[in-house]
Design an enzyme around this catalytic site. Structure first.
Site, PDB file in Angstrom:
ATOM      1  N   HIS A 198       0.822  -1.204   0.000  1.00  0.00           N
ATOM      2  CA  HIS A 198       0.000   0.000   0.000  1.00  0.00           C
ATOM      3  C   HIS A 198       0.862   1.262   0.000  1.00  0.00           C
ATOM      4  O   HIS A 198       0.582   2.235  -0.708  1.00  0.00           O
ATOM      5  CB  HIS A 198      -0.926  -0.037   1.234  1.00  0.00           C
ATOM      6  CG  HIS A 198      -1.689   1.218   1.481  1.00  0.00           C
ATOM      7  ND1 HIS A 198      -1.406   2.071   2.524  1.00  0.00           N
ATOM      8  CD2 HIS A 198      -2.721   1.779   0.809  1.00  0.00           C
ATOM      9  CE1 HIS A 198      -2.239   3.096   2.490  1.00  0.00           C
ATOM     10  NE2 HIS A 198      -3.049   2.950   1.464  1.00  0.00           N
TER      11      HIS A 198
ATOM     12  N   GLU B 264       2.124   1.801  -3.426  1.00  0.00           N
ATOM     13  CA  GLU B 264       1.070   2.366  -4.288  1.00  0.00           C
ATOM     14  C   GLU B 264       1.060   3.902  -4.152  1.00  0.00           C
ATOM     15  O   GLU B 264       1.037   4.627  -5.148  1.00  0.00           O
ATOM     16  CB  GLU B 264      -0.286   1.778  -3.884  1.00  0.00           C
ATOM     17  CG  GLU B 264      -1.495   2.410  -4.567  1.00  0.00           C
ATOM     18  CD  GLU B 264      -2.575   2.795  -3.578  1.00  0.00           C
ATOM     19  OE1 GLU B 264      -2.877   4.002  -3.488  1.00  0.00           O
ATOM     20  OE2 GLU B 264      -3.116   1.897  -2.885  1.00  0.00           O
ATOM     21  N   HIS B 265       1.108   4.399  -2.924  1.00  0.00           N
ATOM     22  CA  HIS B 265       1.157   5.858  -2.724  1.00  0.00           C
ATOM     23  C   HIS B 265       2.395   6.446  -3.394  1.00  0.00           C
ATOM     24  O   HIS B 265       2.328   7.457  -4.084  1.00  0.00           O
ATOM     25  CB  HIS B 265       1.233   6.178  -1.219  1.00  0.00           C
ATOM     26  CG  HIS B 265      -0.096   6.258  -0.540  1.00  0.00           C
ATOM     27  ND1 HIS B 265      -0.510   7.384   0.126  1.00  0.00           N
ATOM     28  CD2 HIS B 265      -1.108   5.366  -0.422  1.00  0.00           C
ATOM     29  CE1 HIS B 265      -1.719   7.173   0.640  1.00  0.00           C
ATOM     30  NE2 HIS B 265      -2.100   5.954   0.330  1.00  0.00           N
TER      31      HIS B 265
ATOM     32  N   GLU C 200      -4.378   8.101   7.352  1.00  0.00           N
ATOM     33  CA  GLU C 200      -5.305   7.171   6.699  1.00  0.00           C
ATOM     34  C   GLU C 200      -5.601   5.989   7.635  1.00  0.00           C
ATOM     35  O   GLU C 200      -6.752   5.592   7.813  1.00  0.00           O
ATOM     36  CB  GLU C 200      -4.702   6.677   5.365  1.00  0.00           C
ATOM     37  CG  GLU C 200      -5.661   5.802   4.567  1.00  0.00           C
ATOM     38  CD  GLU C 200      -5.081   5.320   3.229  1.00  0.00           C
ATOM     39  OE1 GLU C 200      -3.929   5.685   2.899  1.00  0.00           O
ATOM     40  OE2 GLU C 200      -5.780   4.573   2.523  1.00  0.00           O
TER      41      GLU C 200
END
Lengths: 419, 421
Positions: free
Chosen positions: B65, B68-69, B141
């Site tokens: 993840h 991905e950022h 997040e």
């Protein structure tokens, strides 16, 4: 786009005929001027009403019927448009090309059963049904705080003032107890008799055909209500306030509510889109770039402007220790815009985005219906006129509007877990 | 390029595989102005342990993840978000347990947008500074998820159902694990899992496939080489880890989450895709909106909210029941009774088949849904399901009963979240 309204009927039918879709969509909208005391009643009413009818006396029977009608989709929703409370009931049914003849008419008939032929006894709703939904509603409303961003959005307005703006459209726990099978049924009859009623239809169907079905199944609807000229809220400007309450969460929710000081129609419906977009409309907005990308203070931050309410809202999730820093930065960003710090690129991106959205209106039934509502019901400009006006918006106009931003309430739902 | 008609929905897809293994699916959806492009790597949060050239790697949780950022960072300083906004298009990405997907969508600038998607994902640029910057953003997040009681409940269920499958960990990792991530970690994972033979592209909607093909052939994915990797074999016990667990939360009304763990390999010789459909039908008939269970529980006010769904983890399917309830004991009892005394009649079975078929046709007019369906087909089956309609039509009642008999409904985890006092 063809729209009809026949005075003999108690409703208007709006149709967009197209063979682009595999489904026909029909949305019924019932609107009345919003009154705080009716909100909870309305919410309970639609739960009671749309969960049974005389013919299908339980939710299960309705669901079985929906499945038999090739998985007909049915949704109902309460919302507020300016100073009106709006209940909508939407069905989507698969085109007869993929099913069998008569499915559309049978679907419309089910819709009519739900709205006009409720399960009643001796001139009232069934007590057991009303009591059941009262209990469910109480429990549901008691869980509101678990959705912190939603809770904060509601509270930010509530602690600001007690105008229509602050009303909880989801309802109030304290208003549930006085409701019963009698007063709810009275309210139902009043709704049918006095509400402004519209049918929005998108599908491969002729006007005469859809009119004949609606007239056949909704002949009980007859009232004289006409569409109002104006949905706008009257909003007073006050001095900047701030309000903090705590929650046992890790993250804090920051909401900054602003109003625009006496915007013109043109500013409210056109220039505001640019202001909100440049400020916090997307992933290249000033708020996103500075608060998230440069300062790493948040995961999300955005702004939106509600035209009928004249409220510009900025929302973000931050650490409580960064509250002052975030507010200071946001104010600085607004100040920068007021000082003319807007590039031609930002303005052009916004024009492109809005024009693309215009082009894509006919891509799906929901956006077509929203357009029909905008133009036919809310009396907003038609597409050609909108395009023309949007393409002419200038930097000067955006800067001038930004100077009308008056911060009204800086609300913090402070997460104090781990403190 | 191979073309194949998809039965019943009037659509045809095209498929090709480049010499380095990179796969492309093209599907035009008529009457649409919009298009959607998704670039996928079969790499998700599950894959934090791997082996390359006999060297074993173990990376911090949440790294897929994080990656991905960070893939939105460009050496030129250009920002993909801004590139797409210029043309009024959109770009985003998402990370799951077993894949990471980058997608763009719009109604104009197809050529430039496809080109740029293939470029920005294939040119990573990680620095100590930009890694540190992202830690603050991702921490927010994760905190947002931690504040959602449903997330805590689902996490507890995953831990209670699976012994060893990495789905028991959160996709995003934790605030502590993401602090350990370095730029070297990111490059290790990127170089391993973003190889062409581990990736594919799905394009749906309004576009010219020859134009798309030409752009792809000029992109980095046409020439990139592969890195071969090995994933550890993870043995999983068919039984759930914990049968009952009670946790507390800042909630006003109790929550209940139940997961029934089913190893599909134990359900006989039926094709696996069909087994998944049968389980979906069983889930609907036992607990769905037309079930007797739901009606009785509703009339007795045993829940305020109830939903049922299935979740697939390799050869396992977890049938999940999720409720908000003031009567958890009575609701649990009712669920137990339903599972002990299963009745499914043939007419209901046929009705649910009709629903599946109708929903399939409805979904086929959405560019986004078709894109997602094709993406999941390749991920799960390595081919496109072009005969779904016939498959559903041919499902039969006796096979359903047979599968139903093989499922052990007692193999379940029951998680209760009670309110804090």
């Amino acid at each position: 786009m063809k729209t009809t309204y026949d005075e003999k009927r108690g409703y208007r039918i709006h149709l967009y005929k197209t063979d682009k879709f595999k489904q026909t969509t029909i949305k019924i909208s019932l609107k009345e001027p919003i009154k705080k005391e009716n909100i909870t009643k309305r919410s309970l009413l639609y739960n009671v009403l749309f969960s049974s009818s005389k013919k299908y006396n339980s939710e299960r029977k309705i669901n079985i019927r929906k499945e038999e009608l090739y998985s007909m989709n049915l949704q109902f929703l309460n919302n507020r448009i300016g100073n009106y409370l709006n209940t909508t009931l939407t069905i989507k049914c698969l085109d007869e090309k993929y099913t069998e003849k008569g499915i559309l008419e049978q679907s419309i008939s089910l819709l009519s059963d739900l709205l006009l032929d409720p399960l009643i006894e001796d001139n009232h709703f069934r007590k057991d049904k009303v009591d059941l939904y009262k209990e469910k509603m109480k429990t549901r409303l008691s869980t509101l705080k678990e959705d912190a961003p939603l809770y904060a959005a509601i509270r930010a307005k509530e602690v600001y003032d007690d105008s229509v703006l602050s009303y909880r459209v989801i309802g109030y726990i304290e208003d549930i107890d006085p409701l019963n099978e009698y007063n709810l049924y009275e309210y139902y009859k009043e709704m049918i008799k006095t509400n402004i009623i519209d049918f929005y239809v998108v599908g491969n169907i002729e006007l005469e055909e859809i009119e004949s079905y609606i007239d056949k199944y909704f002949s009980k609807l007859f009232n004289n209500s006409s569409n109002p000229d104006n949905y706008e809220l009257n909003t007073k400007i006050t001095n900047e306030k701030s309000y903090t309450e705590t929650i046992n969460n890790e993250q804090s929710i920051l909401i900054i509510l602003s109003k625009l000081d006496k915007p013109t129609y043109y500013e409210r419906y056109y220039v505001s889109s640019f202001l909100s977009y440049i400020l916090g409309g997307g992933t290249s907005s000033k708020l996103f770039n500075i608060i998230r990308e440069q300062e790493s203070l948040c995961y999300y931050i955005n702004s939106n402007y509600r035209m009928f309410d004249n409220v510009l809202s900025i929302n973000s999730g931050i650490d409580n220790t960064n509250y002052k820093k975030a507010v200071k930065l946001i104010k600085k960003i607004i100040k920068d815009i007021q000082n003319g710090n807007i590039s031609e690129e930002e303005i052009n991106n916004c024009k492109t985005l809005i024009n693309n959205d215009f082009d894509a209106i006919d891509e799906n039934a929901a956006s077509i219906i929203n357009y029909m509502i905008d133009v036919d019901t809310l009396k907003l400009d038609e597409l050609d006129k909108r395009r023309e006006k949007i393409n002419k918006v200038t930097k000067e106009e955006i800067v001038n509007l930004s100077k009308k931003i008056k911060i009204q309430n800086i609300y913090l739902l402070e997460g104090v877990k781990n403190d | 390029m191979i073309s194949k008609k998809i039965n019943k929905i009037d659509l045809t897809y095209y498929y090709e595989q480049l010499s380095n293994g990179f796969k492309i699916y093209y599907l035009n959806v008529p009457n649409k102005k919009e298009y959607m492009v998704t670039l996928v790597t079969k790499y998700g949060s599950n894959n934090n342990e791997f082996n390359v050239n006999n060297k074993a790697y173990k990376k911090p949780l949440g790294i897929a993840h994080f990656l991905e950022h960070k893939n939105f960072e460009q050496e030129s300083g250009e920002k993909p978000f801004e590139f797409y906004e210029k043309s009024g298009s959109m770009v985003n990405a998402s990370t799951s347990f077993d894949y990471t997907a980058y997608y763009c969508a719009g109604t104009t600038n197809f050529k430039e947008n496809l080109e740029y998607l293939l470029k920005f994902v294939s040119e990573p640029y990680y620095t100590d500074e930009n890694v540190e910057k992202e830690q603050g953003i991702i921490a927010q997040e994760l905190k947002m998820y931690n504040d959602n009681p449903e997330e805590i409940l689902v996490r507890t269920l995953r831990e209670s159902v699976f012994h060893n499958k990495p789905v028991k960990y959160d996709i995003g990792g934790t605030v502590d694990t993401i602090k350990e991530i370095t730029k070297e970690d990111l490059y290790d994972c990127y170089n391993t899992f973003y190889s062409p033979n581990n990736m594919y592209l799905v394009i749906t909607g309004n576009f010219d496939k020859d134009e798309a093909h030409n752009i792809i052939m000029k992109s980095n994915y046409a020439t990139k080489n592969n890195v071969e990797f090995k994933l550890p074999e993870i043995k999983e016990n068919d039984k759930v880890v914990v049968k009952n667990k009670t946790i507390t939360g800042d909630i006003a009304v109790d929550k209940l989450l139940i997961g029934i763990k089913i190893n599909r390999d134990t359900l006989g010789k039926t094709d696996d895709k069909e087994k998944r459909l049968y389980i979906k039908i069983i889930e609907n008939l036992l607990f769905g909106r037309t079930s007797e269970f739901l009606e009785e529980a509703h009339l007795n006010n045993l829940f305020t909210y109830f939903e049922q769904y299935t979740s697939k983890v390799d050869n396992y399917t977890v049938l999940i029941l999720n409720a908000i309830t003031t009567e958890k004991d009575k609701l649990l009892k009712k669920i137990e009774q339903t599972l002990e005394n299963i009745k499914i009649d043939e007419s209901s079975f046929e009705r649910i088949k009709k629903v599946l078929l109708a929903d399939y046709i409805k979904g086929s007019e959405s560019v986004e849904e078709m894109n997602f369906d094709l993406m999941m087909d390749e991920l799960e089956n390595e081919e496109i399901e072009d005969n779904y309609y016939e498959t559903v039509k041919n499902l039969d009642y006796s096979t359903l009963l047979n599968i139903l008999n093989k499922i052990d409904f007692t193999n379940k985890s029951v998680i209760i979240m009670e309110k804090n006092n």
